[in-house]
Write an enzyme that holds these catalytic residues in place. Structure first.
Site, PDB file in Angstrom:
ATOM      1  N   HIS A  72       0.838  -1.359  -0.103  1.00  0.00           N
ATOM      2  CA  HIS A  72       0.109   0.051  -0.027  1.00  0.00           C
ATOM      3  C   HIS A  72       0.731   1.154   0.126  1.00  0.00           C
ATOM      4  O   HIS A  72       0.602   2.272   0.590  1.00  0.00           O
ATOM      5  CB  HIS A  72      -1.012   0.027   1.258  1.00  0.00           C
ATOM      6  CG  HIS A  72      -2.032  -0.949   1.169  1.00  0.00           C
ATOM      7  ND1 HIS A  72      -3.210  -0.954   0.293  1.00  0.00           N
ATOM      8  CD2 HIS A  72      -1.896  -2.333   1.685  1.00  0.00           C
ATOM      9  CE1 HIS A  72      -4.025  -2.189   0.543  1.00  0.00           C
ATOM     10  NE2 HIS A  72      -2.944  -2.793   1.508  1.00  0.00           N
ATOM     11  N   ASN A 145     -10.223  -2.996   1.641  1.00  0.00           N
ATOM     12  CA  ASN A 145      -9.804  -3.319   0.446  1.00  0.00           C
ATOM     13  C   ASN A 145     -11.072  -3.005  -0.409  1.00  0.00           C
ATOM     14  O   ASN A 145     -12.325  -3.041  -0.017  1.00  0.00           O
ATOM     15  CB  ASN A 145      -9.144  -4.421   0.142  1.00  0.00           C
ATOM     16  CG  ASN A 145      -8.018  -4.395   0.715  1.00  0.00           C
ATOM     17  OD1 ASN A 145      -7.311  -3.892   0.820  1.00  0.00           O
ATOM     18  ND2 ASN A 145      -7.666  -5.998   0.952  1.00  0.00           N
ATOM     19  N   HIS A 336      -4.270   0.930  11.769  1.00  0.00           N
ATOM     20  CA  HIS A 336      -4.244  -0.150  12.369  1.00  0.00           C
ATOM     21  C   HIS A 336      -5.474  -1.030  12.735  1.00  0.00           C
ATOM     22  O   HIS A 336      -6.506  -0.445  13.291  1.00  0.00           O
ATOM     23  CB  HIS A 336      -3.547   0.203  13.655  1.00  0.00           C
ATOM     24  CG  HIS A 336      -3.102  -0.981  14.683  1.00  0.00           C
ATOM     25  ND1 HIS A 336      -2.916  -2.503  14.211  1.00  0.00           N
ATOM     26  CD2 HIS A 336      -2.529  -0.953  16.018  1.00  0.00           C
ATOM     27  CE1 HIS A 336      -2.487  -3.035  15.184  1.00  0.00           C
ATOM     28  NE2 HIS A 336      -2.404  -2.404  16.335  1.00  0.00           N
ATOM     29  N   TYR A 359       0.318  -4.431  12.018  1.00  0.00           N
ATOM     30  CA  TYR A 359       0.277  -2.995  11.598  1.00  0.00           C
ATOM     31  C   TYR A 359       0.959  -2.364  12.617  1.00  0.00           C
ATOM     32  O   TYR A 359       1.765  -1.369  12.168  1.00  0.00           O
ATOM     33  CB  TYR A 359      -1.469  -2.593  11.653  1.00  0.00           C
ATOM     34  CG  TYR A 359      -1.912  -2.944  10.282  1.00  0.00           C
ATOM     35  CD1 TYR A 359      -2.264  -4.222   9.713  1.00  0.00           C
ATOM     36  CD2 TYR A 359      -2.539  -2.011   9.469  1.00  0.00           C
ATOM     37  CE1 TYR A 359      -2.807  -4.764   8.518  1.00  0.00           C
ATOM     38  CE2 TYR A 359      -3.178  -2.159   8.222  1.00  0.00           C
ATOM     39  CZ  TYR A 359      -3.248  -3.546   7.911  1.00  0.00           C
ATOM     40  OH  TYR A 359      -3.811  -3.871   6.568  1.00  0.00           O
TER      41      TYR A 359
END
Length: 696
Positions: A72, A145, A336, A359
Site C-alpha cells: 500500500h 480493500n 491499524h 500493523y
C-alpha cells in the site's frame, strides 16, 4: 542452470520436509514443521502470542522496507465526515453509531498494494480503502480493500504472498504487476487463493476512479452492545456514483498518459466541490446463527452472499477536503486494524489476528518509533492521558513527578475509568495448542464458482482475457499449466478458455460437481448508472467549428455535473464559423481519449475537415469507440467518425437524432440530442458494441 538449481526446481514439496537438506528454519536455526498455519487455541481459536515462528516471520517481513510502506505504498487521501442514518445502540456501544445527529470527522486513504510509491495508479491490483474515524471514544480504523475477500486464510502466509507478488528478487522486475512467474507459482500451489484471484482478474482490479470503487472490511468483526451482546458484522462501502471500471487496454495506456490518474481524479473532484460519497452498509449475523452457512465466517477468503444476508445501509461517508501536505498527512497517516472503540471487537479470524500484530509493528519502524500517534493526522480528538513516556519524536510535555500506576504522589492520576471503557467481548476459548487449519476452511472453489456465475457475459470475457494476459507473461510453461490445473476446479470452460490462449494443454473435464448459484450484487452490470458527476467529456474542435453546438453540449453536460473540455490541435482558441472565438482547454496532442469518458464532435465544415486530416484526431475518436465509450457527432461531425473508421458510420449528417451502439448523431445540438448524449454517458460503457476488428 547448476545441478543444485535443477534439483531444487524439480523437487516436490514433500521433499523439503524436516530432515532434508535445506529445511526451513527460524533465524536461530530451529527447524519448522509448519509455516502455513499459526499456533491457535483450537482449530478455530485465537492466535497465540507464544507462536515465536509466526512473530519472527511477520516481524522480519514488516521491517523489510524503509521508509515507504511494504504494501500500500502508493496512495491518495482526503478528509471528510461520517454520519449515521439512525442510532444503532441496540447493536453496538460505539458512540459514533449512536444517532443521526453524530457527525464524526474522518481521514480516508486509498491505495494500490503491490507497487512502490513511484508506480502508476491504474495497474491491475487490489486497492486499499482505509478509514480513520476520529470518534469521541478514540480513533477507530476500518482498514479494508475494494474486494471483499483476501488471498490467504492465515496471516502467517502473508509474507509469502507479498514476496511472491512483489518484483522478483533477482532483477527487481516487474514493478507493480502480478503478471509474472513467482506470483502464479505461489497461487497455483495455494488453492485458498483461487477466489481472490478471480476478483483480481476481474474488472474490479482496474477501477475507473476511487469515487466509483466499493470498499469492504474483508473480515467478520463483532458489534457489541452495552449489555455485552455480540453480533457478527461485515462492512461494505458503496459509492454513490456506482461501481465502474476501466478496460485493460485503456488502463495500460493511462499508465503512460497520466500515471496519477486516480489520484488526480480524487483531488480535482474535491477541489470542484463534487464531494465523493459512499454509503456504509453492514451484514449482520446473530451469534446463534454463526454455523448456519456452508462456509466459515472466520475465513477471509469467503463472502456472505447478499441474498443470504442483505446489506443494511447505516450511514454515509463524504470526502470534502484535500490534505494540505501529502507527506505530513497522506504519507504519515497510520492505520491499524486493532484501533477499535467500545462497541466494536474482533473475531478469531486468523488473518485478522495477524493484522492486529503486524500493523503496529510496521508503524514502529516506518514512522520512527512508538510516538507516531502524535503526528497530527493520527492524533485522536479524544483526550489522551497515560503513563507512556519519552521515545523518538515525543511531542507531549509531560508534567508532574509520577509516570506509573498506581500512585499517590500524583493524586492517583491518571485513574482507571468506570464508564465508557473498552471491554473485550467475553468469549469462552478452549482447545489444544495446535498448528492446523479447520476443516470448515477447506472449500476453496465454491465461492470462486459463485463469483464466476454472477458475472455478465462481458465481465466473463474480460476475466478470461485477464488470465491469458497475466499467465502469458509467465516464462515457465509449468507455472502456466499449474494455474490452469487449479482453475479447472472452478469451471472447466474457464480453464479451457484460458489454456487455449497461453499455449498449454486444455484440461479434461473432471466432472466436478458444484452449485450453480449466482449473486447479482457481485456484477458491476447491476450497479448504479446515470449520474454524470465528475465524468470527463472531450469535445474536439478546430477553426470553423459550430460554436453554438459546442457550447450547447458543454453547458448541458456541465449542468449535470460533467467536466467538459474543448480540445484542439493546439492551445489557445479557435475561430467559430460565425466569426467568434472559442477558448481551447487543452491540445489533444497532450492528452488521450483514455483520459475521458466520452467524446463529442460538433459540426462546422471547416472544423471537421481539419480534424479529418489529422491522424491524431481520427485516432482519438476511434480509440474511444474501441473502448466502448459514448461517442457523439453534430451535423458535419459525422464525417470525422466515418473517416476515423467507426464501423457502419455514414459521413452525411443525419436528418434526425439517432443512436446506434452508443454512438449518437443529430443534425443539431438541440435538447433531444443533449439529453440522449447525457443518457448514454450515464451508462458508462456500451458492451454490446463489436470492437474486436477495430484497429485502435
Amino acid at each position: 542452470m547448476s545441478d543444485h538449481e535443477d534439483d531444487a526446481k524439480n523437487r516436490d514439496l514433500e521433499g523439503a520436509r524436516v530432515g532434508s537438506e535445506g529445511a526451513l528454519t527460524t533465524e536461530t536455526g530451529v527447524r519448522v514443521e509448519d509455516t502455513d498455519n499459526s499456533l491457535k487455541a483450537g482449530e478455530r481459536g485465537p492466535t497465540l502470542l507464544e507462536d515465536f515462528h509466526f512473530r519472527e516471520k511477520m516481524t522480519h517481513f514488516d521491517h523489510e522496507r524503509i521508509p515507504e510502506r511494504v504494501v500500500h505504498a502508493r496512495g491518495a487521501g482526503a478528509y471528510g465526515y461520517f454520519q449515521p442514518y439512525e442510532g444503532l445502540s441496540d447493536l453496538t456501544a460505539a458512540h459514533f453509531l449512536s444517532g443521526s445527529d453524530v457527525v464524526t470527522p474522518v481521514f480516508v486513504r486509498f491505495s494500490t498494494v503491490a507497487g512502490s510509491r513511484g508506480s502508476a495508479d491504474t495497474v491491475r491490483d487490489v486497492r486499499g480503502f482505509a478509514v480513520k474515524f476520529y470518534t469521541e471514544q478514540g480513533n477507530y480504523d476500518l482498514v479494508g480493500n475494494n474486494m471483499p475477500v483476501f488471498f490467504i486464510q492465515d496471516g502467517i502466509k502473508f509474507p509469502d504472498f507479498v514476496h511472491a507478488v512483489k518484483p522478483e528478487p533477482h532483477n527487481e522486475i516487474p514493478q507493480a504487476q502480478s503478471a509474472h512467474d513467482t506470483l502464479w507459482d505461489f497461487v497455483g500451489l495455494q488453492p485458498e487463493t483461487t477466489h481472490m484471484m478471480m476478483w483480481l482478474m476481474s474488472d474490479r482490479a482496474i477501477p475507473r476512479s476511487y469515487r466509483t470503487m466499493q470498499g469492504f472490511g474483508v473480515h467478520t468483526f463483532r458489534f457489541v452492545n452495552a449489555e455485552g451482546r455480540g453480533t457478527f458484522v461485515k462492512f461494505h462501502w458503496k459509492p454513490k456514483l456506482g461501481t465502474h471500471s476501466l478496460v485493460w487496454d485503456e488502463a495500460q495506456r493511462i499508465q503512460g498518459k497520466d500515471p496519477d490518474y486516480n489520484r488526480r481524479d480524487l483531488w480535482e473532484a474535491i477541489e470542484r466541490g463534487q464531494f465523493p460519497e459512499w454509503e456504509l452498509g453492514v451484514q449482520l449475523v446473530p451469534e446463534e446463527n454463526e454455523h448456519d452457512f456452508d462456509f466459515d465466517l472466520l475465513d477471509a477468503t469467503k463472502i456472505i452472499p447478499e441474498e443470504r444476508v442483505p446489506v443494511r445501509p447505516i450511514g454515509k461517508l463524504v470526502l470534502n477536503r484535500n490534505p494540505d501536505n501529502f507527506f505530513a498527512e497522506t504519507e504519515q497517516v497510520a492505520f491499524h486494524t486493532a484501533n477499535v472503540v467500545p462497541g466494536i471487537d474482533f473475531t478469531n479470524d486468523p488473518l485478522l489476528q495477524a493484522r492486529n500484530f503486524s500493523y503496529l509493528d510496521t508503524q514502529l519502524l516506518r514512522l520512527g518509533g512508538s510516538n507516531f500517534q502524535q503526528i497530527p493526522v493520527n492524533r485522536p480528538v479524544a483526550e489522551v492521558n497515560n503513563n507512556q513516556r519519552d521515545g523518538f519524536a515525543q511531542h507531549r510535555v509531560h508534567r508532574g513527578k509520577t509516570s506509573y500506576f498506581p500512585n499517590s504522589l500524583g493524586g492517583g492520576c491518571p485513574a482507571l475509568a468506570d464508564e465508557g471503557v473498552y471491554r473485550h467481548y467475553t468469549e469462552k476459548v478452549e482447545g489444544d495448542k495446535i498448528r492446523k487449519r479447520a476443516e470448515s476452511f477447506q472449500d476453496h472453489y465454491s465461492q470462486a464458482r459463485l463469483f464466476l456465475n454472477s458475472l455478465a457475459d462481458w465481465e466473463r470475457e474480460h476475466l478470461v482475457a485477464a488470465f491469458r494476459f497475466e499467465l502469458g507473461k509467465c516464462e515457465e510453461l509449468s507455472v502456466r499449466q499449474q494455474a490452469v490445473a487449479n482453475l479447472v476446479n472452478v469451471d472447466h470452460a474457464l480453464a479451457v478458455g484460458v489454456a487455449e490462449g497461453i499455449g498449454v494443454e486444455p484440461p479434461e473435464d473432471p466432472g466436478t460437481s458444484g452449485h450453480t448459484d449466482s449473486s447479482p450484487a457481485l456484477s458491476q452490470a447491476n450497479t448504479a448508472f446515470g449520474d454524470l458527476t465528475g465524468r470527463q467529456v472531450a469535445v474536439l474542435v478546430a477553426h470553423g467549428v459550430d460554436g453554438e453546438a459546442a457550447e450547447a453540449v458543454r453547458d448541458s453536460l456541465v449542468d449535470r455535473g460533467a467536466v467538459v473540455e474543448f480540445l484542439a490541435r493546439s492551445d489557445g482558441a479557435v475561430g467559430t464559423r460565425d466569426g467568434g472565438d472559442l477558448p481551447v482547454d487543452r491540445a489533444y496532442t497532450t492528452v488521450s481519449s483514455v483520459l475521458y469518458d466520452a467524446v463529442a464532435v460538433p459540426g462546422g465544415a471547416d472544423s471537421v475537415a481539419s480534424l479529418s486530416e489529422d491522424g491524431e484526431a481520427r485516432h482519438f475518436v476511434l480509440e474511444a469507440y474501441k473502448h466502448n465509450k459514448t461517442v457523439a457527432a453534430v451535423g458535419q461531425g459525422t464525417a470525422l467518425l466515418s473517416g476515423a473508421g467507426v464501423p457502419e458510420m455514414l459521413s452525411e449528417p443525419p436528418l434526425d437524432t439517432e443512436t446506434v451502439d452508443g454512438v449518437v448523431r443529430a443534425p443539431g445540438a438541440d435538447q433531444r440530442f443533449v439529453e440522449e448524449f447525457a443518457r448514454l454517458i450515464g451508462l458508462h460503457r456500451h458492451w454490446d458494441r463489436a470492437t474486436a476488428a477495430v484497429s485502435a
